[in-house]
Design a protein around this motif. Structure first.
Motif, PDB file in Angstrom:
ATOM      1  N   THR A 132       0.841  -1.198   0.000  1.00  0.00           N
ATOM      2  CA  THR A 132       0.000   0.000   0.000  1.00  0.00           C
ATOM      3  C   THR A 132       0.876   1.248   0.000  1.00  0.00           C
ATOM      4  O   THR A 132       0.660   2.180  -0.761  1.00  0.00           O
ATOM      5  CB  THR A 132      -0.895   0.024   1.262  1.00  0.00           C
ATOM      6  OG1 THR A 132      -1.703  -1.138   1.254  1.00  0.00           O
ATOM      7  CG2 THR A 132      -1.760   1.256   1.297  1.00  0.00           C
ATOM      8  N   GLY A 133       1.871   1.237   0.864  1.00  0.00           N
ATOM      9  CA  GLY A 133       2.728   2.422   1.026  1.00  0.00           C
ATOM     10  C   GLY A 133       2.347   3.167   2.294  1.00  0.00           C
ATOM     11  O   GLY A 133       1.184   3.184   2.695  1.00  0.00           O
ATOM     12  N   ASP A 134       3.362   3.774   2.908  1.00  0.00           N
ATOM     13  CA  ASP A 134       3.109   4.547   4.128  1.00  0.00           C
ATOM     14  C   ASP A 134       2.329   5.810   3.784  1.00  0.00           C
ATOM     15  O   ASP A 134       2.279   6.228   2.630  1.00  0.00           O
ATOM     16  CB  ASP A 134       4.442   4.935   4.788  1.00  0.00           C
ATOM     17  CG  ASP A 134       5.194   3.707   5.308  1.00  0.00           C
ATOM     18  OD1 ASP A 134       4.559   2.896   5.986  1.00  0.00           O
ATOM     19  OD2 ASP A 134       6.390   3.578   5.011  1.00  0.00           O
ATOM     20  N   ALA A 135       1.770   6.433   4.794  1.00  0.00           N
ATOM     21  CA  ALA A 135       1.017   7.670   4.598  1.00  0.00           C
ATOM     22  C   ALA A 135       1.965   8.827   4.298  1.00  0.00           C
ATOM     23  O   ALA A 135       3.090   8.860   4.800  1.00  0.00           O
ATOM     24  CB  ALA A 135       0.203   7.972   5.848  1.00  0.00           C
ATOM     25  N   VAL A 136       1.530   9.746   3.467  1.00  0.00           N
ATOM     26  CA  VAL A 136       2.361  10.905   3.106  1.00  0.00           C
ATOM     27  C   VAL A 136       2.825  11.702   4.338  1.00  0.00           C
ATOM     28  O   VAL A 136       4.003  12.060   4.427  1.00  0.00           O
ATOM     29  CB  VAL A 136       1.626  11.828   2.107  1.00  0.00           C
ATOM     30  CG1 VAL A 136       2.386  13.140   1.923  1.00  0.00           C
ATOM     31  CG2 VAL A 136       1.449  11.122   0.769  1.00  0.00           C
ATOM     32  N   PRO A 137       1.945  11.980   5.305  1.00  0.00           N
ATOM     33  CA  PRO A 137       2.368  12.860   6.408  1.00  0.00           C
ATOM     34  C   PRO A 137       3.487  12.303   7.287  1.00  0.00           C
ATOM     35  O   PRO A 137       4.061  13.050   8.059  1.00  0.00           O
ATOM     36  CB  PRO A 137       1.083  13.035   7.247  1.00  0.00           C
ATOM     37  CG  PRO A 137      -0.023  12.706   6.326  1.00  0.00           C
ATOM     38  CD  PRO A 137       0.512  11.666   5.392  1.00  0.00           C
ATOM     39  N   PHE A 167      -2.901   6.665  -3.913  1.00  0.00           N
ATOM     40  CA  PHE A 167      -3.729   5.518  -3.527  1.00  0.00           C
ATOM     41  C   PHE A 167      -4.925   5.324  -4.454  1.00  0.00           C
ATOM     42  O   PHE A 167      -6.052   5.116  -4.014  1.00  0.00           O
ATOM     43  CB  PHE A 167      -4.203   5.658  -2.065  1.00  0.00           C
ATOM     44  CG  PHE A 167      -3.069   5.804  -1.081  1.00  0.00           C
ATOM     45  CD1 PHE A 167      -2.241   4.718  -0.816  1.00  0.00           C
ATOM     46  CD2 PHE A 167      -2.805   7.013  -0.457  1.00  0.00           C
ATOM     47  CE1 PHE A 167      -1.171   4.842   0.072  1.00  0.00           C
ATOM     48  CE2 PHE A 167      -1.746   7.150   0.429  1.00  0.00           C
ATOM     49  CZ  PHE A 167      -0.938   6.058   0.696  1.00  0.00           C
ATOM     50  N   ASP A 168      -4.667   5.453  -5.754  1.00  0.00           N
ATOM     51  CA  ASP A 168      -5.693   5.188  -6.755  1.00  0.00           C
ATOM     52  C   ASP A 168      -6.036   3.693  -6.691  1.00  0.00           C
ATOM     53  O   ASP A 168      -7.192   3.309  -6.822  1.00  0.00           O
ATOM     54  CB  ASP A 168      -5.112   5.573  -8.125  1.00  0.00           C
ATOM     55  CG  ASP A 168      -6.082   5.396  -9.268  1.00  0.00           C
ATOM     56  OD1 ASP A 168      -7.305   5.443  -9.023  1.00  0.00           O
ATOM     57  OD2 ASP A 168      -5.621   5.208 -10.409  1.00  0.00           O
ATOM     58  N   LEU A 169      -5.020   2.862  -6.452  1.00  0.00           N
ATOM     59  CA  LEU A 169      -5.216   1.425  -6.224  1.00  0.00           C
ATOM     60  C   LEU A 169      -4.776   1.124  -4.796  1.00  0.00           C
ATOM     61  O   LEU A 169      -4.027   1.896  -4.206  1.00  0.00           O
ATOM     62  CB  LEU A 169      -4.324   0.609  -7.180  1.00  0.00           C
ATOM     63  CG  LEU A 169      -4.492   0.817  -8.681  1.00  0.00           C
ATOM     64  CD1 LEU A 169      -3.573  -0.142  -9.435  1.00  0.00           C
ATOM     65  CD2 LEU A 169      -5.941   0.593  -9.110  1.00  0.00           C
ATOM     66  N   ASP A 170      -5.225   0.001  -4.261  1.00  0.00           N
ATOM     67  CA  ASP A 170      -4.635  -0.487  -3.012  1.00  0.00           C
ATOM     68  C   ASP A 170      -3.816  -1.735  -3.350  1.00  0.00           C
ATOM     69  O   ASP A 170      -3.759  -2.155  -4.512  1.00  0.00           O
ATOM     70  CB  ASP A 170      -5.709  -0.719  -1.939  1.00  0.00           C
ATOM     71  CG  ASP A 170      -6.742  -1.790  -2.306  1.00  0.00           C
ATOM     72  OD1 ASP A 170      -6.412  -2.712  -3.070  1.00  0.00           O
ATOM     73  OD2 ASP A 170      -7.883  -1.691  -1.811  1.00  0.00           O
TER      74      ASP A 170
END
Ligand code: SF4
Ligand code: SF4
Lengths: 296, 219
Positions: free
Chosen positions: A106-111, A122-125
């Protein structure tokens, strides 16, 4: 042709992977050093994709460097920074350049990163990314349009065996398997009995599991991770062991602990391999392998 | 439904009105009053601040609901004071700002930042409830919207950042998927969580979005 990494996993051998974090900038010397140090000692090197949302040299760039230097890369792909058009395009590029193993995240959150005002995509999960790869393999893109030349990729994903609550995590794990994930890299594990329980559950699925081994470099780090990193629990005995190490000897103790865990997992065939993360200390990975009794 | 706003720092408003000396002020009696960002008290406080900056406030009004058509009539009623001003500062959400903008030719300056469209959970506590995605999936997610309640807008379950039911970006905020999971479990519908949600259509209605409600509809 199947990738060497896939062959290794399917051969039943205990597989070792480690991680390469590309640099922030264009000076690649340090990354080359780490690649050269590790490429013959592990089965594959996993290249992080702007880990912790910190902008860096790209993951695909790290993979190309590994191949140029004779190693075997696993491309990490997160859904944070690219929409489905860019993700599919990068998969075509990766395949064309000879990358065969992809870890979908997924990837970590931007903040949490260092470009905190960026737009999180996050167009895809991660489950949808895995499905997308199946579609690219079947010869069409996500819009249903035919490809001139498809891909064939060995795909994996991550799982957190000690997530709280656990059931939603396991449901997602199963969705990833249904989407064609064939190998899993776990969040760092420290309690082998609890991990063995997770493995009893995971063994009912036809997937390979690499236990996440994160090097502990001090008791403070162990406490910090337990308190702050989701799904990581370092048992008190390990924290005490690190705290009791002679002054300046905590890192050595951490290497010993990691080696011991790997040896235990391997000797008791608890899982299919390990993924060693020695964040910013890649140079000690060979010492961890030696401590585990593995000589390459 | 409430449009949740916060006041812009006064320095930012000051910069936006640098070249204007005569100003008309509009507040809103609905959402901005409730969030204490653009009700009577806040409009009067703004008037004082502007006065201290040496600006002339030609008049002010708090419109019951700044986003509806009444706004044009209220401006017309106060025409003299409005005509006398060089700009209007609007202390309403961006809908109110745009409504004023469409009924007036001179510059319109927002004094608030519009944060989200939300529901009130407890007194003074609001949460973002809907992103107006155009294809509602609440029927499969226990009535909790993952597009807005999950930081990443994921559809197929929690990321690895879930921490004891909280979100990785803020330990004060719930992880959407823990909420969805618990609710579905209670309802005996966990199978819905196992269902694969394909990639979302983000172009259900491409921007700019517009629609025409036809009179014969609903008959
Ligand atoms: S799914 Fe969420 S964003 Fe979309 S319409 Fe429903 S509540 Fe709104
Ligand atoms: S922790 Fe939960 S709410 Fe936060 S980004 Fe991850 S899945 Fe979404």
């Amino acid at each position: 042709m199947a990738s060497k990494f896939k062959q290794a996993l399917n051969s039943g051998k205990f597989v070792i992977t480690s991680e390469i974090g590309p640099p922030k900038g264009t000076d690649l010397e340090k990354m080359y050093e780490h690649i050269d140090l590790l490429k013959d000692k592990v089965d594959a090197l996993n290249v992080t994709d702007h880990q912790s949302s910190v902008m860096r040299f790209p993951s695909i760039g790290g993979c190309l460097a590994i191949m140029e230097r004779g190693g075997k890369p696993i491309l990490q792909m997160t859904c944070r920074d690219r929409n489905r058009i860019a993700l599919q395009a990068d998969l075509l590029l990766a395949y064309n350049k000879g990358v065969r193993d992809i870890l979908c995240l997924t990837g970590d959150a931007v903040p949490v990163g260092d470009n905190q005002a960026a737009k999180g995509v996050f167009d895809l999960d991660s489950v949808q990314l895995l499905h997308s790869i199946r579609q690219l393999e079947a010869g069409s893109d996500l819009g249903g349009n035919e490809l001139a030349g498809a891909v064939e990729l060995y795909t994996g994903a991550t799982v957190t065996p000690e997530a709280v609550p656990l059931e939603p995590q396991l449901i997602k794990f199963e969705k990833k398997i249904e989407a064609g994930a064939k190998f899993f890299q776990t969040q760092a594990i420290y309690d082998l009995d609890r991990f063995a329980k997770f493995m009893e559950y995971a063994r009912q699925f036809p997937v390979k599991i690499l236990a996440g081994i994160v090097l502990l470099s001090s008791a403070r780090m162990a406490r910090f991770m337990t308190a702050n990193v989701p799904g990581i629990f370092v048992p008190q005995e390990l924290i005490d062991e690190l705290a009791q190490a002679p002054k300046g000897g905590a890192l050595k103790k951490g290497i010993e602990i990691a080696g011991r865990m790997i040896a235990d997992l391997m000797e008791n065939s608890i899982c299919d391999g390990v993924h060693i993360m020695a964040i910013n200390r890649e140079e000690v990975v060979p010492d961890i392998l030696t401590a585990a009794g593995i000589s390459a | 439904m409430k449009s949740i706003t916060k006041q812009k720092p006064f320095d930012e408003v000051k910069q936006l009105i640098e070249t204007f000396n005569r100003i008309y002020l509009i507040g809103c009696g609905t959402c901005a009053t409730m969030t204490k960002t653009g009700g009577i008290d806040e409009v009067q406080a703004m008037k004082e601040l502007l006065h201290d900056e040496g600006k002339l406030v030609t008049g002010w009004v708090v419109i019951p609901t700044a986003c509806d058509e009444m706004t044009a009539e209220m401006i017309a009623e106060n025409e003299k004071a409005v005509q006398d001003a060089q700009c209007i500062i609007v202390m309403a959400c961006a809908l109110g700002v745009q409504r004023v903008n469409s009924s007036w030719q001179k510059p319109v300056i927002p004094a608030l930042d519009t944060l989200f469209v939300g529901l009130e959970e407890g007194p003074g506590e609001f949460f973002e409830a809907c992103d107006q995605c155009g294809q509602c999936i609440l029927g499969e997610t226990a009535g909790i919207c993952p597009l807005t309640a999950c930081h990443k807008g994921l559809l197929n379950g929690p990321c690895g950042g879930t921490n004891n039911g909280k979100c990785e970006v803020d330990p004060e905020k719930d992880c959407a998927f823990t909420l969805i999971y618990e609710r579905l479990k209670e309802q005996g519908r966990l199978d819905l969580m196992r269902k694969y949600h394909p990639p979302k259509n983000y172009q259900v209605m491409p921007r700019p979005r517009k629609t025409m409600v036809l009179p014969e509809r609903g008959k």
